[in-house]
Design a protein around this motif. Structure first.
Motif, mmCIF file in Angstrom:
data_model
loop_
_atom_site.group_PDB
_atom_site.id
_atom_site.type_symbol
_atom_site.label_atom_id
_atom_site.label_comp_id
_atom_site.label_asym_id
_atom_site.label_seq_id
_atom_site.Cartn_x
_atom_site.Cartn_y
_atom_site.Cartn_z
ATOM 1 N N CYS A 150 -7.952 2.654 -6.111
ATOM 2 C CA CYS A 150 -8.128 3.744 -7.053
ATOM 3 C C CYS A 150 -8.111 5.227 -6.393
ATOM 4 O O CYS A 150 -8.333 5.412 -5.145
ATOM 5 C CB CYS A 150 -9.592 3.715 -7.167
ATOM 6 N N GLY A 151 -7.385 6.161 -7.098
ATOM 7 C CA GLY A 151 -7.078 7.222 -6.619
ATOM 8 C C GLY A 151 -6.313 8.176 -7.331
ATOM 9 O O GLY A 151 -5.897 7.601 -8.936
ATOM 10 N N PRO A 152 -5.526 9.371 -7.262
ATOM 11 C CA PRO A 152 -4.725 9.866 -8.234
ATOM 12 C C PRO A 152 -3.688 9.114 -8.616
ATOM 13 O O PRO A 152 -3.201 8.321 -7.882
ATOM 14 C CB PRO A 152 -4.437 11.192 -7.505
ATOM 15 N N THR A 153 -3.178 9.602 -9.804
ATOM 16 C CA THR A 153 -2.182 8.723 -10.338
ATOM 17 C C THR A 153 -0.966 8.366 -9.249
ATOM 18 O O THR A 153 -0.555 7.006 -8.943
ATOM 19 C CB THR A 153 -1.441 9.295 -11.709
ATOM 20 N N PRO A 154 -0.422 9.312 -8.572
ATOM 21 C CA PRO A 154 0.870 9.252 -7.741
ATOM 22 C C PRO A 154 0.396 8.273 -6.558
ATOM 23 O O PRO A 154 1.196 7.208 -6.132
ATOM 24 C CB PRO A 154 1.247 10.716 -7.266
ATOM 25 N N PHE A 155 -0.628 8.450 -6.049
ATOM 26 C CA PHE A 155 -1.233 7.494 -4.980
ATOM 27 C C PHE A 155 -1.467 6.320 -5.130
ATOM 28 O O PHE A 155 -0.941 5.190 -4.762
ATOM 29 C CB PHE A 155 -2.832 8.360 -4.368
ATOM 30 N N THR A 156 -2.073 5.967 -6.414
ATOM 31 C CA THR A 156 -2.246 4.632 -6.894
ATOM 32 C C THR A 156 -0.939 3.814 -7.030
ATOM 33 O O THR A 156 -0.716 2.833 -6.891
ATOM 34 C CB THR A 156 -3.225 4.655 -8.260
ATOM 35 N N GLU A 157 -0.100 4.511 -7.660
ATOM 36 C CA GLU A 157 1.070 3.643 -8.029
ATOM 37 C C GLU A 157 1.961 3.682 -6.832
ATOM 38 O O GLU A 157 2.557 2.463 -6.980
ATOM 39 C CB GLU A 157 2.070 4.741 -9.232
ATOM 40 N N SER A 158 1.926 4.366 -5.941
ATOM 41 C CA SER A 158 2.656 4.040 -4.741
ATOM 42 C C SER A 158 2.147 2.900 -3.975
ATOM 43 O O SER A 158 2.712 2.112 -3.507
ATOM 44 C CB SER A 158 2.819 5.465 -3.939
ATOM 45 N N VAL A 159 0.768 3.155 -3.882
ATOM 46 C CA VAL A 159 0.067 2.027 -3.211
ATOM 47 C C VAL A 159 0.200 0.672 -3.842
ATOM 48 O O VAL A 159 0.584 -0.493 -3.311
ATOM 49 C CB VAL A 159 -1.488 2.356 -2.780
ATOM 50 N N ALA A 160 -0.022 0.631 -4.957
ATOM 51 C CA ALA A 160 0.312 -0.764 -6.017
ATOM 52 C C ALA A 160 1.652 -1.177 -5.655
ATOM 53 O O ALA A 160 2.044 -2.340 -5.472
ATOM 54 C CB ALA A 160 -0.142 -0.390 -7.298
ATOM 55 N N THR A 161 2.750 -0.530 -5.595
ATOM 56 C CA THR A 161 4.042 -0.637 -5.654
ATOM 57 C C THR A 161 4.432 -1.508 -4.049
ATOM 58 O O THR A 161 4.786 -2.330 -4.103
ATOM 59 C CB THR A 161 5.128 0.465 -5.880
ATOM 60 N N LEU A 162 3.825 -0.938 -3.067
ATOM 61 C CA LEU A 162 3.945 -1.094 -1.832
ATOM 62 C C LEU A 162 3.029 -2.526 -1.835
ATOM 63 O O LEU A 162 3.981 -3.433 -1.130
ATOM 64 C CB LEU A 162 3.256 -0.310 -0.978
ATOM 65 N N LEU A 163 2.027 -2.619 -2.419
ATOM 66 C CA LEU A 163 1.521 -4.106 -2.071
ATOM 67 C C LEU A 163 2.282 -5.106 -2.784
ATOM 68 O O LEU A 163 2.139 -6.296 -2.375
ATOM 69 C CB LEU A 163 0.048 -3.843 -2.722
ATOM 70 N N VAL A 164 2.659 -4.714 -3.820
ATOM 71 C CA VAL A 164 3.592 -5.856 -4.654
ATOM 72 C C VAL A 164 4.853 -6.259 -4.015
ATOM 73 O O VAL A 164 5.178 -7.219 -3.724
ATOM 74 C CB VAL A 164 3.964 -5.428 -6.015
ATOM 75 N N GLU A 165 5.563 -5.148 -3.244
ATOM 76 C CA GLU A 165 6.455 -5.385 -2.249
ATOM 77 C C GLU A 165 6.160 -6.089 -1.155
ATOM 78 O O GLU A 165 6.969 -7.026 -0.574
ATOM 79 C CB GLU A 165 7.082 -4.154 -1.676
ATOM 80 N N LEU A 166 4.784 -6.107 -0.853
ATOM 81 C CA LEU A 166 4.281 -6.933 0.342
ATOM 82 C C LEU A 166 3.847 -8.279 -0.039
ATOM 83 O O LEU A 166 3.362 -9.140 0.916
ATOM 84 C CB LEU A 166 3.266 -6.335 1.136
ATOM 85 N N GLY A 167 4.334 -8.692 -1.176
ATOM 86 C CA GLY A 167 3.985 -9.969 -1.785
ATOM 87 C C GLY A 167 2.795 -10.241 -2.427
ATOM 88 O O GLY A 167 2.554 -11.496 -2.803
ATOM 89 N N HIS A 168 2.032 -9.383 -2.688
ATOM 90 C CA HIS A 168 0.728 -9.391 -3.614
ATOM 91 C C HIS A 168 1.051 -9.686 -4.962
ATOM 92 O O HIS A 168 2.020 -8.883 -5.740
ATOM 93 C CB HIS A 168 -0.178 -8.255 -3.336
ATOM 94 N N ALA A 169 0.413 -10.632 -5.482
ATOM 95 C CA ALA A 169 0.784 -10.768 -7.193
ATOM 96 C C ALA A 169 0.197 -9.583 -7.977
ATOM 97 O O ALA A 169 -0.889 -9.164 -7.839
ATOM 98 C CB ALA A 169 0.223 -12.060 -7.589
ATOM 99 N N PRO A 170 0.977 -9.096 -8.517
ATOM 100 C CA PRO A 170 0.836 -7.811 -9.522
ATOM 101 C C PRO A 170 -0.815 -8.084 -10.269
ATOM 102 O O PRO A 170 -1.623 -7.217 -10.541
ATOM 103 C CB PRO A 170 1.768 -7.628 -10.541
ATOM 104 N N ALA A 171 -1.009 -9.438 -10.751
ATOM 105 C CA ALA A 171 -2.254 -9.409 -11.219
ATOM 106 C C ALA A 171 -3.591 -9.330 -10.299
ATOM 107 O O ALA A 171 -4.753 -9.317 -10.608
ATOM 108 C CB ALA A 171 -2.313 -10.682 -12.061
ATOM 109 N N MET A 172 -3.032 -9.698 -9.129
ATOM 110 C CA MET A 172 -4.380 -9.526 -7.972
ATOM 111 C C MET A 172 -4.585 -8.077 -7.552
ATOM 112 O O MET A 172 -5.629 -7.811 -6.905
ATOM 113 C CB MET A 172 -4.073 -10.267 -6.675
ATOM 114 N N VAL A 173 -3.602 -7.072 -8.039
ATOM 115 C CA VAL A 173 -3.816 -5.776 -7.622
ATOM 116 C C VAL A 173 -4.190 -4.874 -8.631
ATOM 117 O O VAL A 173 -3.219 -4.533 -9.788
ATOM 118 C CB VAL A 173 -2.462 -5.178 -7.138
#
Lengths: 83, 245
Positions: B213-236
């Motif tokens: 949770c955070g400002p839109t650019p922060f949230t999107e960049s963190v979520a993208t990195l997490l998915v790149e690290l292998g986390h399933a999008p549905a878990m993020v």
């Protein structure tokens, strides 16, 4: 301002008796299925537009005008709401 | 089934300064049905001429707490936040409706590791989750090992400092200061990046529940990195907020 479907939760509660942010919406444009809460949303004082992150179709538009709530659901082909 | 969401006039029972720019309002909401950690409320201000302004604020208090606490960050140009953070006093009324949302919620019933990533006042709904977990029994806490990564601009901007310090005994708390850090600071000093998430977060193979949770650019960049690290999008799960003020 760009937010997400969570921000539409209050307005959607004016339409549904259930919480719609957990509902899975099927995009009428590309058939992608995503929870409303996860969809990118563009919000203004007047209302909110939820878009499909894959094909950019406007999935849902809700606007409040004096005495009227206006809703365009044409971008949703199917909605599954958990009870 | 959830009942119809009506506006209710809550009473401000306490206010607490959290940082020079953030203040917590403690509200007593009549017939409050209870909430889940991560949910928000809508606030409505009505001017004498009928002009209305409406905003959403995350709930900071644990579901176990009967009052509803909101932490408001003041935005200088804002229409609503200066009123909430400077003008409201104990005894004042405030129109609220809620709780709202079911997507960005967590409870200790969701066993498995938990990773919380906050940018700025994005800490607020995540604090409700941490407070909820603190009140759970030892078994539930053991089933939900928790790590928090919280990015703030400066040490002065860190909300809930004391409570986060105490949490350190039971959950891993990592802070990063992106703009300015005290001389003796030994935490991170940069924006959240891939290496930081790798160092601090759970490996994707452990299937953690992730909330960002955070400002839109922060949230999107963190979520993208997490998915790149292998986390399933549905878990993020993400909640973006913008400077509505």
């Amino acid at each position: 301002m760009r937010l997400d479907g969570n921000a539409a939760g209050g307005m959607l509660r004016d339409l549904f008796t259930l919480d719609a942010t957990t509902a899975d919406a099927t995009c009428a444009g590309c058939g992608g299925v995503r929870p409303i809460g996860a969809l990118p949303a563009y919000a203004s004082d007047m209302g909110i537009i939820l878009r499909c992150p894959s094909c950019d179709v406007a999935i849902l538009r809700v606007a409040r005008t004096p005495g009227r709530l206006r809703v365009d659901f044409s971008g949703v082909s199917f909605l599954t709401i958990p009870e | 089934m959830t009942p119809r969401l009506d506006w209710r006039v809550s009473k401000v029972v306490d206010v607490r300064d959290e940082t020079p720019r953030a203040r917590t309002l403690v509200l007593e909401v009549p017939e409050w049905p209870g909430h889940r950690a991560g949910q928000h409320v809508d606030i409505r201000l009505v001017a004498e001429d009928g002009y209305q302004a409406q905003r959403s604020y995350s709930i900071a208090s644990a579901p176990e707490n009967p009052s509803v606490e909101l932490t408001i960050e003041r935005l200088a140009e804002g229409e609503v936040s200066p009123y909430l953070s400077d003008v409201l006093r104990p005894g004042d009324g405030l129109e609220v409706r809620g709780p709202i949302g079911g997507y960005f919620v967590w409870s200790t019933a969701q066993a498995g590791p938990l990773l919380l990533v906050a940018g700025g006042s994005g800490i607020v709904p995540l604090m409700a989750m941490l407070r909820h977990r603190t009140r759970a029994d030892e078994t539930r806490r053991a089933e939900t090992p928790t790590r928090l990564l919280y990015s703030a601009r400066t040490w002065d901007d860190v909300i809930y400092k004391e409570e986060l310090k105490q949490l350190g005994a039971d959950a891993e708390v990592h802070l990063t200061l992106t703009r300015d850090a005290p001389a003796d600071w030994n935490g991170f000093r940069r924006r959240v990046d891939r290496a930081m998430l790798q160092e601090v977060g759970w490996p994707a193979s452990e299937l953690p529940n992730v909330y960002v949770c955070g400002p839109t650019p922060f949230t999107e960049s963190v979520a993208t990195l997490l998915v790149e690290l292998g986390h399933a999008p549905a878990m993020v799960r993400t909640e973006r907020f913008g400077p509505t003020g």
